[in-house]
Design a protein around this motif. Structure first.
Motif, PDB file in Angstrom:
ATOM      1  N   VAL A   1       9.676  -1.846  -0.737  1.00 23.00           N
ATOM      2  CA  VAL A   1       9.312  -0.523  -0.223  1.00 23.00           C
ATOM      3  C   VAL A   1      10.594   0.270   0.008  1.00 23.00           C
ATOM      4  O   VAL A   1      11.507  -0.201   0.689  1.00 23.00           O
ATOM      5  CB  VAL A   1       8.531  -0.629   1.109  1.00 23.00           C
ATOM      6  CG1 VAL A   1       8.044   0.753   1.545  1.00 23.00           C
ATOM      7  CG2 VAL A   1       7.365  -1.583   0.969  1.00 23.00           C
ATOM      8  N   LEU A   2      10.678   1.450  -0.541  1.00 23.16           N
ATOM      9  CA  LEU A   2      11.848   2.284  -0.314  1.00 23.16           C
ATOM     10  C   LEU A   2      11.824   2.803   1.125  1.00 23.16           C
ATOM     11  O   LEU A   2      10.805   3.310   1.597  1.00 23.16           O
ATOM     12  CB  LEU A   2      11.858   3.461  -1.282  1.00 23.16           C
ATOM     13  CG  LEU A   2      11.862   3.097  -2.769  1.00 23.16           C
ATOM     14  CD1 LEU A   2      11.775   4.355  -3.629  1.00 23.16           C
ATOM     15  CD2 LEU A   2      13.098   2.295  -3.135  1.00 23.16           C
TER      16      LEU A   2
ATOM     17  N   VAL B   1       8.990   7.849  -6.110  1.00 22.89           N
ATOM     18  CA  VAL B   1       8.844   6.562  -6.797  1.00 22.89           C
ATOM     19  C   VAL B   1       7.521   5.931  -6.389  1.00 22.89           C
ATOM     20  O   VAL B   1       7.260   5.753  -5.194  1.00 22.89           O
ATOM     21  CB  VAL B   1      10.005   5.608  -6.446  1.00 22.89           C
ATOM     22  CG1 VAL B   1       9.824   4.262  -7.155  1.00 22.89           C
ATOM     23  CG2 VAL B   1      11.342   6.232  -6.831  1.00 22.89           C
ATOM     24  N   PRO B   2       6.677   5.571  -7.341  1.00 22.37           N
ATOM     25  CA  PRO B   2       5.383   4.975  -6.979  1.00 22.37           C
ATOM     26  C   PRO B   2       5.537   3.574  -6.400  1.00 22.37           C
ATOM     27  O   PRO B   2       6.579   2.923  -6.550  1.00 22.37           O
ATOM     28  CB  PRO B   2       4.633   4.940  -8.319  1.00 22.37           C
ATOM     29  CG  PRO B   2       5.715   4.901  -9.358  1.00 22.37           C
ATOM     30  CD  PRO B   2       6.847   5.709  -8.797  1.00 22.37           C
ATOM     31  N   THR B   3       4.492   3.113  -5.754  1.00 21.93           N
ATOM     32  CA  THR B   3       4.468   1.746  -5.237  1.00 21.93           C
ATOM     33  C   THR B   3       4.504   0.767  -6.398  1.00 21.93           C
ATOM     34  O   THR B   3       3.700   0.877  -7.326  1.00 21.93           O
ATOM     35  CB  THR B   3       3.173   1.514  -4.429  1.00 21.93           C
ATOM     36  OG1 THR B   3       3.063   2.515  -3.431  1.00 21.93           O
ATOM     37  CG2 THR B   3       3.175   0.133  -3.792  1.00 21.93           C
ATOM     38  N   PRO B   4       5.406  -0.205  -6.380  1.00 20.70           N
ATOM     39  CA  PRO B   4       5.407  -1.200  -7.461  1.00 20.70           C
ATOM     40  C   PRO B   4       4.148  -2.057  -7.384  1.00 20.70           C
ATOM     41  O   PRO B   4       3.761  -2.516  -6.299  1.00 20.70           O
ATOM     42  CB  PRO B   4       6.672  -2.022  -7.187  1.00 20.70           C
ATOM     43  CG  PRO B   4       6.946  -1.835  -5.730  1.00 20.70           C
ATOM     44  CD  PRO B   4       6.459  -0.456  -5.378  1.00 20.70           C
ATOM     45  N   THR B   5       3.512  -2.252  -8.502  1.00 18.65           N
ATOM     46  CA  THR B   5       2.285  -3.056  -8.510  1.00 18.65           C
ATOM     47  C   THR B   5       2.538  -4.508  -8.871  1.00 18.65           C
ATOM     48  O   THR B   5       1.729  -5.378  -8.526  1.00 18.65           O
ATOM     49  CB  THR B   5       1.278  -2.461  -9.507  1.00 18.65           C
ATOM     50  OG1 THR B   5       1.898  -2.376 -10.798  1.00 18.65           O
ATOM     51  CG2 THR B   5       0.845  -1.067  -9.070  1.00 18.65           C
ATOM     52  N   ALA B   6       3.626  -4.779  -9.545  1.00 20.08           N
ATOM     53  CA  ALA B   6       3.920  -6.155  -9.960  1.00 20.08           C
ATOM     54  C   ALA B   6       5.409  -6.437  -9.800  1.00 20.08           C
ATOM     55  O   ALA B   6       6.113  -6.720 -10.781  1.00 20.08           O
ATOM     56  CB  ALA B   6       3.481  -6.375 -11.405  1.00 20.08           C
TER      57      ALA B   6
ATOM     58  N   ARG C   1       0.814  -1.216   0.000  1.00 18.73           N
ATOM     59  CA  ARG C   1       0.000   0.000   0.000  1.00 18.73           C
ATOM     60  C   ARG C   1       0.849   1.269   0.000  1.00 18.73           C
ATOM     61  O   ARG C   1       0.295   2.359  -0.143  1.00 18.73           O
ATOM     62  CB  ARG C   1      -0.914   0.019   1.221  1.00 18.73           C
ATOM     63  CG  ARG C   1      -1.865  -1.163   1.304  1.00 18.73           C
ATOM     64  CD  ARG C   1      -2.889  -0.951   2.396  1.00 18.73           C
ATOM     65  NE  ARG C   1      -3.683  -2.141   2.635  1.00 18.73           N
ATOM     66  CZ  ARG C   1      -4.763  -2.191   3.416  1.00 18.73           C
ATOM     67  NH1 ARG C   1      -5.164  -1.079   4.037  1.00 18.73           N
ATOM     68  NH2 ARG C   1      -5.416  -3.311   3.594  1.00 18.73           N
ATOM     69  N   PHE C   2       2.151   1.145   0.185  1.00 16.84           N
ATOM     70  CA  PHE C   2       3.002   2.321   0.355  1.00 16.84           C
ATOM     71  C   PHE C   2       4.234   2.249  -0.538  1.00 16.84           C
ATOM     72  O   PHE C   2       4.891   1.220  -0.619  1.00 16.84           O
ATOM     73  CB  PHE C   2       3.425   2.464   1.818  1.00 16.84           C
ATOM     74  CG  PHE C   2       2.267   2.539   2.775  1.00 16.84           C
ATOM     75  CD1 PHE C   2       1.569   3.727   2.942  1.00 16.84           C
ATOM     76  CD2 PHE C   2       1.859   1.409   3.477  1.00 16.84           C
ATOM     77  CE1 PHE C   2       0.482   3.789   3.812  1.00 16.84           C
ATOM     78  CE2 PHE C   2       0.785   1.465   4.348  1.00 16.84           C
ATOM     79  CZ  PHE C   2       0.092   2.659   4.514  1.00 16.84           C
ATOM     80  N   GLY C   3       4.547   3.386  -1.168  1.00 16.06           N
ATOM     81  CA  GLY C   3       5.725   3.437  -2.024  1.00 16.06           C
ATOM     82  C   GLY C   3       7.004   3.656  -1.257  1.00 16.06           C
ATOM     83  O   GLY C   3       8.082   3.259  -1.705  1.00 16.06           O
TER      84      GLY C   3
END
Length: 851
Positions: A497-498, A554-559, A451-453
């Motif tokens: 997660v960064l 950086v957005p949350t990776p979805t895959a 849920r978090f980038g």
């Protein structure tokens, strides 16, 4: 204390007073006085009550602001004298015009020496009670008062300051937060919100430090009141004498405890209404009834009504871009009104999506009433980059919850409420926090990593030796409840997660490199940034807003091609494209690593291409999963970017599932021999523990619940005592909210269908418990037990049977650092007079484990 000892103590005190001498050269002329002072002469005023004394009198030191003098305190001194106080004031180094840059201003050693000289004069007056000495200060005099009580913690019984405060790393004038940690004197802090000379943030910092070290205080702020205006604020002035009266003895002279004053801390942003006559004072537990439901609360009737008014007003209050707003929602868990701060950037366009940054606050004062109504969030200056087009929220987190249990629920509810108002994409949510909030950002972020980038813990309150008791010293049944609150256990969950760790060089976090190394060892990305010389509370000097751009880049990776996840409870069961449906052994650590490779090599960098280097040839796609303590799981392969035309075989532990048996969503189960196979639906046996219905007891308080008491005279009292112990444990933790409460006869079919039920009473006294008893563990229905089970009449909800006092018994040892005591309870517990005699976790089928 014996009569002889009391007489002896009184004789010593009398002898001390009689033997004290006025400072050499002291001269008094009416209500003015002078004292030789090196190359100069001190001058001041000394005003005593006109009425005859019927015993030793209290005394107060009045400290003026910049450009003022002792003489201009005459009116205030007379007011104190009329109230029975001996009032003294002295000209400080900042008296008179042109003193702004005087190095001896405010809390300088010179000024503190002058203040101390005043107390030496008072000590020589036979009608002044040495244990009843107080201090008041305004502006620079308030800053001086802070320095005085920090350097001389036992000098005065209590202090009151107007328009004063501290700074994190001051160059001059102010004392530092580190110095303020030595203050043990109860402090009344009064500040105008429109003060632009001594900023309200500086008195807020003082309040934070006092709360952290456990010093009693109250802080009141006044909307629209500027720097000198606080002196004319009637409500502020009216609070001073009652504050002094609450502390009749300085620490060095008192023979009674003042530890109960921690409950008196009452920060607020507006004056409180007086308590209703003949009702409990705010902060005492009471029941308020609304629409046929009793609510256990610490609020007064007026405070409860104010929360409802704020919620109603919220519904018609539009978003105001570029303005920090307080917003309100009704929690699904207990129906209470909860606040959060919201910043929508200037130029906001409701048709566009925005990044969302959650910023969690540190531990605050432990107050029981009026906190939500008066909470003003964390503000803009110390947190928000006003030039960055990011939406920012400041969840309340139920107060000092350490963002566990219902406190974690509050963060998730605040996010959901924000997304109801503003367009926020799933992959553009980020979390940050300071101190307790840093620990909260770490734990909430890694409980729900998809849920978090990014996670940005700022001088986080985690990693201390005393944060948790040594797990080996805890009973075996308690240890599983600590697993998901122990930060180092969560390293695998940070794989995608960064993590940006921020350290104040002189702060509380000393293990950032340990946490960074743990994340990196798990394959994740983490950095640690140090700010040498900065103390724990450094946002007012160097705003946390500086981290916004990094946190949201950086957005949350979805895959992600590799997913790692650790849990020991099905409450936390999903990460990205992996779902854990059942654990092999409940309340035991489970791990999964799932990787996929489509076989397509990454593109070569331009330099390699220019040199004529050929890219490697594609390889067959692969899909590999390794597990521990997992009996069933689901892989969302389409969410992982795996298409049907490039579906690889699945290698899972020692099993291989052919590609033709796989699809966009694959459900898997493991047999007794350890072999995996596919099934058509999640492999969760009927009636078994599953995500959302897995225990332990504390989980029932994280979602809609209702406390229900039986018919016996003591059942209601048991419910109130145990619920109060959940909301207000004997630590710095506190949970703000109203817990709903009903007698068994008032429970409706809708209650049963929509809520977890907490049943207080026994089979003999509780109608619902008698009805459910045939389908509950009969071994636990007798004796003093607490246990959790699926509700036989509502299998998607819990029933918690609570037959005895547990949390309200301090002798049971339900304490472990900053973990809420209710979150230490397992699935079942049995107590006797001597303590806990049986406790543990049910099997996957909700049965008692075999010995």
């Amino acid at each position: 204390m014996t009569l002889r000892l009391r007489l002896f103590t009184g004789f010593l005190l009398l002898a001390t007073v009689l033997s004290a001498a006025l400072p050499t050269g002291f001269q008094r002329d009416g209500d003015t006085w002078t004292l030789p002072w090196g190359d100069t002469t001190l001058q001041g005023i000394l005003i005593e009550p006109s009425a005859p004394a019927d015993g030793p009198r209290p005394a107060v030191l009045l400290s003026h602001g910049l450009g003022g003098s002792a003489a201009n305190q005459r009116h205030r001194a007379q007011q104190f004298a009329d109230a029975g106080y001996v009032a003294i004031a002295v000209d400080y180094a900042h008296a008179g015009p042109g003193q702004m840059r005087n190095p001896d201003n405010a809390a300088s050693p010179e000024n503190i020496r002058r203040a101390k000289a005043c107390f030496d004069i008072l000590a020589a007056l036979p009608d002044v009670a040495p244990e009843r000495r107080y201090a008041w200060g305004f502006s620079m005099g308030a800053i001086l008062t802070c320095g005085l009580v920090a350097e001389h913690p036992d000098l005065v019984a209590a202090a009151a300051i107007m328009a004063g405060g501290i700074q994190e790393n001051p160059e001059r004038l102010y004392i530092s937060a580190e110095q303020a940690r030595h203050i043990r004197t109860p402090m009344l802090i009064l500040h105008g919100e429109a003060d632009t000379r001594v900023l309200p943030e500086w008195s807020a910092l003082l309040a934070e430090v006092l709360a952290e070290v456990g010093t009693p205080y109250e802080r009141y702020t006044y909307p629209g009141v500027n720097h000198p205006g606080i002196l004319r604020e009637a409500d502020a002035n009216d609070r001073i004498l009652p504050w002094f009266a609450r502390f009749p003895a300085a620490a060095s002279a008192s023979t009674s405890s003042t530890t109960t004053t921690s409950a008196a801390s009452a920060p607020s942003s507006r004056p409180r209404a007086a308590a209703e006559p003949d009702t409990p004072m705010p902060g005492e537990s009471r029941v308020i009834t609304r629409d046929g439901v009793d609510y256990l609360t610490y609020e007064s009737e007026a405070g409860f009504a104010e929360l409802e008014r704020l919620l109603a007003a919220d519904a018609t209050t539009p978003l105001t871009p570029g303005e920090y707003q307080m917003r309100y929602f009704r929690s699904a868990a207990d129906g209470s009104v909860q606040p959060y701060g919201l910043w929508v950037p200037p130029g906001y366009d409701p048709a566009k999506p925005y990044d969302l940054l959650i910023q969690l606050h540190g531990i605050g004062p432990k107050t029981l009433a009026d906190r939500r109504q008066t909470w003003t969030g964390q503000g803009v200056t110390a947190w928000i980059d006003t030039d960055d087009p990011t939406v920012v929220i400041h969840p309340f987190g139920r107060g000092n919850s350490f963002y566990q249990g219902i406190g974690e629920t509050d963060v998730l509810e605040a996010i959901a409420d924000t997304r109801r108002r503003v367009s926020i994409p799933d992959d553009r949510i980020f979390i940050m926090g300071h101190s307790m909030g840093g620990a909260g950002a770490w734990m909430v972020g890694l409980h729900y990593p998809d849920r978090f980038g990014s996670i940005t813990p700022i001088d986080a309150a985690m990693g201390f030796d005393d944060e948790l008791a040594d797990p080996t010293a805890l009973p075996a049944w308690m240890r599983p409840q600590l697993v998901m609150f122990s930060q180092e256990n969560l390293f695998p969950n940070a794989r995608n997660v960064l993590v940006y760790l921020k350290n104040a060089g002189a702060g509380i976090q000393t293990d950032s490199t340990f946490f960074m190394d743990g994340v990196v060892a798990a394959g994740g990305f983490a950095t640690t940034e140090f700010f040498p010389g900065k103390g724990h509370y450094w946002a007012r000097e160097l705003s946390h807003a500086m981290f916004t751009a990094q946190a949201t880049q950086v957005p949350t990776p979805t895959a992600p091609p590799e997913v790692k996840f650790m849990t020991n409870t099905l409450r936390y069961h999903r990460a990205y494209w992996v779902d854990i449906d059942q654990l092999s052994a409940p309340a035991t650590v489970a791990t999964i690593t799932a990787t996929h490779d489509n076989g397509i090599p990454p593109p070569l960098p331009p330099a390699a291409r220019r040199r004529g280097i050929k890219p490697p040839a594609p390889t067959p796609p692969t899909l590999n999963v390794t597990t521990a303590n997992i009996a069933a799981l689901t892989l969302h392969l389409a969410d992982a970017g795996i298409t049907a035309d490039a579906m690889p075989a699945l290698a899972i532990d020692d099993s291989v599932i052919p590609a033709e048996q796989l699809s966009a969503i694959v459900h898997l189960t493991r047999d007794a021999a350890g072999a995996w196979s596919t099934v058509s639906a999640p492999a969760i046996p009927a009636g078994a523990k599953r995500p959302g219905l897995q225990g332990p007891v504390g989980d029932a308080f994280t979602r809609p619940f209702l406390a229900v008491y039986g018919d016996a005279p003591g059942d209601r009292a048991l419910a109130i005592a145990e619920l109060d112990a959940i909301r207000n444990p004997p630590t710095r933790l506190v949970i703000h909210g109203e817990f709903p409460l009903k007698p068994a006869a008032a429970v409706t079919a809708e209650d049963i269908a929509t809520k977890d039920l907490i049943l207080f009473g026994s089979v003999d006294s509780h109608p619902l418990l008698r009805r459910y008893a045939p389908q509950l563990p009969r071994e636990l229905l007798t004796g003093d037990t607490v246990f959790i089970q699926p509700n036989p009449e509502s299998p998607d909800h819990y029933v918690v049977v609570w037959q005895t006092a547990v949390l309200s018994r301090p002798d049971l040892g339900l304490r472990a650092g900053y973990i809420q005591p209710v979150n230490l309870l397992p699935d079942f517990i049995r107590v006797q007079d001597a303590g806990i005699v049986e406790a543990g976790h049910f099997t996957n089928q909700w049965t008692l484990p075999q010995p």
